[in-house]
Design a protein around this motif. Structure first.
Motif, PDB file in Angstrom:
ATOM      1  N   ARG A  44     -11.425   7.142  -4.966  1.00  0.00           N
ATOM      2  CA  ARG A  44     -11.337   6.669  -6.354  1.00  0.00           C
ATOM      3  C   ARG A  44     -10.491   5.393  -6.430  1.00  0.00           C
ATOM      4  NH1 ARG A  44      -7.483   6.772 -10.133  1.00  0.00           N
ATOM      5  NH2 ARG A  44      -6.121   7.866  -8.684  1.00  0.00           N
ATOM      6  N   GLN A  48     -11.977   1.524  -6.789  1.00  0.00           N
ATOM      7  CA  GLN A  48     -11.624   0.813  -8.028  1.00  0.00           C
ATOM      8  C   GLN A  48     -10.878  -0.485  -7.707  1.00  0.00           C
ATOM      9  OE1 GLN A  48     -11.596   4.648 -11.038  1.00  0.00           O
ATOM     10  NE2 GLN A  48      -9.679   3.548 -10.783  1.00  0.00           N
ATOM     11  N   GLU A  83     -10.654 -13.617  -3.008  1.00  0.00           N
ATOM     12  CA  GLU A  83     -10.778 -12.374  -3.789  1.00  0.00           C
ATOM     13  C   GLU A  83     -12.025 -11.605  -3.346  1.00  0.00           C
ATOM     14  OE1 GLU A  83      -8.184 -11.836  -5.225  1.00  0.00           O
ATOM     15  OE2 GLU A  83      -7.417 -13.553  -6.347  1.00  0.00           O
ATOM     16  N   LYS A 114     -13.972   2.815 -12.328  1.00  0.00           N
ATOM     17  CA  LYS A 114     -13.379   1.779 -13.172  1.00  0.00           C
ATOM     18  C   LYS A 114     -13.070   0.525 -12.356  1.00  0.00           C
ATOM     19  CE  LYS A 114     -10.991   4.669 -16.557  1.00  0.00           C
ATOM     20  NZ  LYS A 114     -11.440   6.029 -16.281  1.00  0.00           N
ATOM     21  N   ASN A 117      -8.242  -3.213 -15.918  1.00  0.00           N
ATOM     22  CA  ASN A 117      -8.312  -3.603 -17.333  1.00  0.00           C
ATOM     23  C   ASN A 117      -8.312  -5.118 -17.510  1.00  0.00           C
ATOM     24  OD1 ASN A 117      -5.415  -3.603 -16.461  1.00  0.00           O
ATOM     25  ND2 ASN A 117      -5.052  -4.272 -18.542  1.00  0.00           N
ATOM     26  N   ASN A 143       2.293  -4.586  -6.861  1.00  0.00           N
ATOM     27  CA  ASN A 143       1.650  -3.305  -6.577  1.00  0.00           C
ATOM     28  C   ASN A 143       1.226  -3.219  -5.100  1.00  0.00           C
ATOM     29  OD1 ASN A 143      -1.194  -2.035  -6.318  1.00  0.00           O
ATOM     30  ND2 ASN A 143      -0.296  -0.955  -8.039  1.00  0.00           N
ATOM     31  N   MET A 205      -1.627  -3.571 -16.298  1.00  0.00           N
ATOM     32  CA  MET A 205      -2.250  -3.433 -14.966  1.00  0.00           C
ATOM     33  C   MET A 205      -1.600  -2.329 -14.134  1.00  0.00           C
ATOM     34  SD  MET A 205      -2.802  -7.325 -13.671  1.00  0.00           S
ATOM     35  CE  MET A 205      -3.442  -6.913 -12.050  1.00  0.00           C
ATOM     36  N   GLY A 207      -0.813   0.516 -15.028  1.00  0.00           N
ATOM     37  CA  GLY A 207      -1.233   1.849 -15.458  1.00  0.00           C
ATOM     38  C   GLY A 207      -0.295   2.436 -16.485  1.00  0.00           C
ATOM     39  N   SER A 213       0.726   9.565 -16.606  1.00  0.00           N
ATOM     40  CA  SER A 213      -0.148   9.186 -15.486  1.00  0.00           C
ATOM     41  C   SER A 213      -0.578  10.424 -14.697  1.00  0.00           C
ATOM     42  CB  SER A 213       0.634   8.205 -14.590  1.00  0.00           C
ATOM     43  OG  SER A 213       0.071   8.159 -13.309  1.00  0.00           O
ATOM     44  N   PRO A 214      -1.821  10.905 -14.912  1.00  0.00           N
ATOM     45  CA  PRO A 214      -2.226  12.174 -14.305  1.00  0.00           C
ATOM     46  C   PRO A 214      -2.263  12.156 -12.775  1.00  0.00           C
ATOM     47  CG  PRO A 214      -4.091  11.103 -15.401  1.00  0.00           C
ATOM     48  CD  PRO A 214      -2.871  10.324 -15.763  1.00  0.00           C
ATOM     49  N   HIS A 215      -2.482  10.959 -12.182  1.00  0.00           N
ATOM     50  CA  HIS A 215      -2.661  10.929 -10.716  1.00  0.00           C
ATOM     51  C   HIS A 215      -1.367  10.720  -9.939  1.00  0.00           C
ATOM     52  CE1 HIS A 215      -6.951  11.028 -11.263  1.00  0.00           C
ATOM     53  NE2 HIS A 215      -6.930   9.940 -11.999  1.00  0.00           N
ATOM     54  N   LYS A 225       1.025   6.529  -3.250  1.00  0.00           N
ATOM     55  CA  LYS A 225       1.879   5.636  -4.051  1.00  0.00           C
ATOM     56  C   LYS A 225       3.281   5.715  -3.484  1.00  0.00           C
ATOM     57  CE  LYS A 225       0.132   5.467  -8.768  1.00  0.00           C
ATOM     58  NZ  LYS A 225       0.194   6.025 -10.121  1.00  0.00           N
ATOM     59  N   ASN A 229       4.234   3.851 -11.401  1.00  0.00           N
ATOM     60  CA  ASN A 229       3.724   2.782 -12.282  1.00  0.00           C
ATOM     61  C   ASN A 229       4.878   2.052 -12.984  1.00  0.00           C
ATOM     62  OD1 ASN A 229       1.368   4.057 -11.534  1.00  0.00           O
ATOM     63  ND2 ASN A 229       0.677   4.530 -13.607  1.00  0.00           N
ATOM     64  N   ILE A 279     -10.254   0.096 -20.893  1.00  0.00           N
ATOM     65  CA  ILE A 279     -10.717   0.749 -19.650  1.00  0.00           C
ATOM     66  C   ILE A 279     -11.865   1.738 -19.907  1.00  0.00           C
ATOM     67  CG2 ILE A 279      -8.495   0.427 -18.474  1.00  0.00           C
ATOM     68  CD1 ILE A 279      -8.065   3.454 -18.650  1.00  0.00           C
TER      69      ILE A 279
HETATM   70  N1  FAQ Z   1      -7.100  -0.708 -15.137  1.00  0.00           N
HETATM   71  O1  FAQ Z   1      -2.963   8.309 -13.308  1.00  0.00           O
HETATM   72  P1  FAQ Z   1      -3.014   6.819 -13.337  1.00  0.00           P
HETATM   73  C1  FAQ Z   1      -6.164  -7.923  -8.436  1.00  0.00           C
HETATM   74  C2  FAQ Z   1      -6.768   4.385 -15.004  1.00  0.00           C
HETATM   75  S1  FAQ Z   1      -6.339  -6.377  -7.878  1.00  0.00           S
HETATM   76  C3  FAQ Z   1      -8.076   0.215 -15.264  1.00  0.00           C
HETATM   77  O2  FAQ Z   1      -1.719   6.129 -13.455  1.00  0.00           O
HETATM   78  P2  FAQ Z   1      -3.395   5.828 -10.662  1.00  0.00           P
HETATM   79  C4  FAQ Z   1      -6.404  -9.066  -7.505  1.00  0.00           C
HETATM   80  C5  FAQ Z   1      -6.786   5.177 -13.699  1.00  0.00           C
HETATM   81  O3  FAQ Z   1      -7.808   4.712 -12.833  1.00  0.00           O
HETATM   82  C6  FAQ Z   1      -6.019  -5.360  -9.288  1.00  0.00           C
HETATM   83  N2  FAQ Z   1      -7.841   1.547 -15.188  1.00  0.00           N
HETATM   84  O4  FAQ Z   1      -3.869   6.282 -12.102  1.00  0.00           O
HETATM   85  C7  FAQ Z   1      -6.997 -10.189  -8.231  1.00  0.00           C
HETATM   86  C8  FAQ Z   1      -7.000   6.564 -14.218  1.00  0.00           C
HETATM   87  O5  FAQ Z   1      -8.364   6.739 -14.596  1.00  0.00           O
HETATM   88  P3  FAQ Z   1      -9.419   7.577 -13.658  1.00  0.00           P
HETATM   89  C9  FAQ Z   1      -6.385  -3.967  -9.004  1.00  0.00           C
HETATM   90  C10 FAQ Z   1      -6.575   1.923 -14.953  1.00  0.00           C
HETATM   91  O6  FAQ Z   1      -4.598   5.539  -9.865  1.00  0.00           O
HETATM   92  C11 FAQ Z   1      -6.216 -11.059  -8.966  1.00  0.00           C
HETATM   93  C12 FAQ Z   1      -6.195   6.567 -15.516  1.00  0.00           C
HETATM   94  O7  FAQ Z   1      -6.085   5.209 -15.915  1.00  0.00           O
HETATM   95  N3  FAQ Z   1      -5.347  -3.335  -8.245  1.00  0.00           N
HETATM   96  O8  FAQ Z   1      -5.829  -8.028  -9.553  1.00  0.00           O
HETATM   97  C13 FAQ Z   1      -5.529   1.011 -14.793  1.00  0.00           C
HETATM   98  O9  FAQ Z   1      -2.416   6.802 -10.123  1.00  0.00           O
HETATM   99  C14 FAQ Z   1      -6.791 -12.148  -9.640  1.00  0.00           C
HETATM  100  C15 FAQ Z   1      -4.810   7.182 -15.338  1.00  0.00           C
HETATM  101  O10 FAQ Z   1      -3.940   6.336 -14.560  1.00  0.00           O
HETATM  102  C16 FAQ Z   1      -5.448  -2.065  -7.873  1.00  0.00           C
HETATM  103  O11 FAQ Z   1      -6.433  -1.400  -8.139  1.00  0.00           O
HETATM  104  C17 FAQ Z   1      -5.821  -0.341 -14.891  1.00  0.00           C
HETATM  105  N4  FAQ Z   1      -4.883  -1.293 -14.776  1.00  0.00           N
HETATM  106  O12 FAQ Z   1      -2.580   4.471 -10.916  1.00  0.00           O
HETATM  107  C18 FAQ Z   1      -8.364 -10.413  -8.151  1.00  0.00           C
HETATM  108  C19 FAQ Z   1      -4.284  -1.513  -7.093  1.00  0.00           C
HETATM  109  N5  FAQ Z   1      -4.386   1.713 -14.578  1.00  0.00           N
HETATM  110  O13 FAQ Z   1      -9.489   6.869 -12.340  1.00  0.00           O
HETATM  111  C20 FAQ Z   1      -8.941 -11.501  -8.833  1.00  0.00           C
HETATM  112  C21 FAQ Z   1      -4.544  -0.147  -6.552  1.00  0.00           C
HETATM  113  C22 FAQ Z   1      -4.714   3.014 -14.609  1.00  0.00           C
HETATM  114  O14 FAQ Z   1      -8.849   8.947 -13.526  1.00  0.00           O
HETATM  115  C23 FAQ Z   1      -8.147 -12.377  -9.569  1.00  0.00           C
HETATM  116  N6  FAQ Z   1      -4.490   0.859  -7.566  1.00  0.00           N
HETATM  117  N7  FAQ Z   1      -6.030   3.139 -14.845  1.00  0.00           N
HETATM  118  O15 FAQ Z   1     -10.694   7.511 -14.419  1.00  0.00           O
HETATM  119  C24 FAQ Z   1      -3.342   1.477  -7.963  1.00  0.00           C
HETATM  120  O16 FAQ Z   1      -2.255   1.187  -7.475  1.00  0.00           O
HETATM  121  C25 FAQ Z   1      -3.454   2.582  -8.995  1.00  0.00           C
HETATM  122  O17 FAQ Z   1      -4.781   3.020  -9.016  1.00  0.00           O
HETATM  123  C26 FAQ Z   1      -2.999   2.143 -10.421  1.00  0.00           C
HETATM  124  C27 FAQ Z   1      -3.241   3.315 -11.394  1.00  0.00           C
HETATM  125  C28 FAQ Z   1      -1.524   1.803 -10.422  1.00  0.00           C
HETATM  126  C29 FAQ Z   1      -3.810   0.946 -10.914  1.00  0.00           C
END
Ligand code: FAQ
Length: 321
Positions: A44, A48, A83, A114, A117, A143, A205, A207, A213-215, A225, A229, A279
């Motif tokens: 997941r 994402q 990217e 997803k 955002n 992050n 961004m 979260g 935060s459920p996860h 992690k 967050n 989102i």
């Molecule tokens: N957007 O329980 P949590 C970039 C959702 S890369 C959308 O806290 P988690 C480079 C979450 O999926 C940016 N949805 O979840 C670039 C969950 O829904 P689900 C991407 C979000 O996973 C720059 C629900 O909310 N980076 O920018 C968001 O423990 C410029 C509950 O949330 C990553 O993906 C959000 N912001 O923590 C490219 C980093 N936040 O799945 C081009 C890796 C939360 O149950 C140009 N990911 N949700 O339906 C992570 O570190 C984590 O997944 C978090 C969320 C911190 C994003």
């Protein structure tokens, strides 16, 4: 019966091995036995993350033909290409968990998966390109630096390389903002306007708050992690406030205040209604982003077919050599 018991014993032993590795801080590798929840959690998050990198090319891609100089155009092209590369490392790393790229893309297209955002907001002016590099890549780095120590080996190794490139992206964004802030009044106004529009979505961004935060519970237990967050959001705010001050930009938050007791800035309330709206598909550009991705994916089918035909031909040649 004996065979079944033996099999159960082996499974238990392998899971204990997984838990020991997590406990010691060793990385989990694709061949290691892992709980189903761990695998699903990673699929997941990593898919994402990959989708975010690829969809994130769209708001910036929109400005390639309008970059104000050849130098700016070259830099922007290189950044957007990076990217795309990040998306590819991440899709490959996620494939080691037993999901195919096709499946990940179809989950994106169906809305099951997803993406960040932040990429559902429009890039209206050249200053937005500065704000995306400085704030969005800046938030992504905070992050991702933490994720370099995530427990799944292929994800953590992808992060090491991605972070090196992101830090260049962050600087190119800051350079654009700094240049505009030393320009005419109109340029300064444009930079401040971009700051006002991108600040709050950048904070989102990270979260929802930890309490919402459920996860996070599982993610921390499995060392996916390494910071929560809210911890990462605080880190981002602390470093960005100073950078804004240096170039004369104002953070659009009247409640922003240094707190000696916590050693961090206190900030105003984040509009979580807006976050959940975006989102769940109703942000300003969700429809446009997905339609573009679907169209380009369909148009690129011939490239995937040609690559597959080439691979099959090579394999055949190898068999007959
Ligand atoms: N957007 O329980 P949590 C970039 C959702 S890369 C959308 O806290 P988690 C480079 C979450 O999926 C940016 N949805 O979840 C670039 C969950 O829904 P689900 C991407 C979000 O996973 C720059 C629900 O909310 N980076 O920018 C968001 O423990 C410029 C509950 O949330 C990553 O993906 C959000 N912001 O923590 C490219 C980093 N936040 O799945 C081009 C890796 C939360 O149950 C140009 N990911 N949700 O339906 C992570 O570190 C984590 O997944 C978090 C969320 C911190 C994003």
């Amino acid at each position: 019966m004996e065979l079944l018991e033996k099999n159960e014993q082996v499974q238990t032993e392998l899971l204990r091995h997984f838990e020991n590795k997590i406990e010691k801080g060793d990385s989990i590798e694709p061949r290691d036995k892992m709980p189903d929840g761990y695998r699903k959690h990673l699929i997941r998050q990593m898919s994402q993350h990959a989708h975010s990198e690829v969809i994130g090319m769209q708001p910036e891609g929109n400005w390639i033909t309008r970059a104000p100089s050849l130098r700016a155009k070259q830099i922007l092209l290189a950044k957007i290409q990076d990217e795309g590369g990040h998306g590819l490392y991440l899709y490959s790393a996620a494939e080691t968990l037993g999901i195919s790229r096709d499946e990940m893309i179809s989950q994106l297209h169906s809305g099951k998966a997803k993406y960040s955002n932040i990429f559902n907001y429009p890039a209206l002016t050249w200053a937005d390109i500065g704000a995306i590099g400085w704030l969005v890549d800046g938030a992504a780095i905070v992050n991702q630096v933490s994720l370099q120590r995530t427990s799944y080996g292929p994800y953590s190794r992808a992060m090491v390389r991605i972070c090196k490139e992101e830090s260049f992206h962050q600087r190119q964004g800051y350079e654009i903002m700094a240049k505009m802030m030393s320009g005419t009044d109109a340029q300064k106004e444009m930079a401040q306007d971009a700051m006002n529009r991108w600040w709050w979505p950048s904070l989102m961004m990270f979260g929802p708050h930890d309490s919402e935060s459920p996860h996070t519970g599982d993610a921390v237990k499995w060392k996916i992690k390494r910071h929560s967050n809210d911890e990462l959001r605080a880190k981002f705010i602390d470093k960005t406030v100073q950078q804004a001050e240096v170039i004369g930009l104002t953070i659009p938050d009247k409640d922003l205040k240094w707190n000696d007791a916590t050693g961090h800035y206190d900030h105003g309330a984040i509009d979580w209604n807006e976050f959940y709206k975006v989102i769940s598909g109703s942000g300003p550009c969700n429809h446009q982003r997905m339609e573009h991705h679907k169209r380009v994916h369909a148009e690129g089918a011939w490239v995937r077919e040609a690559a597959e035909a080439y691979r099959a031909k090579q394999e055949k040649q190898l068999l007959h050599s």
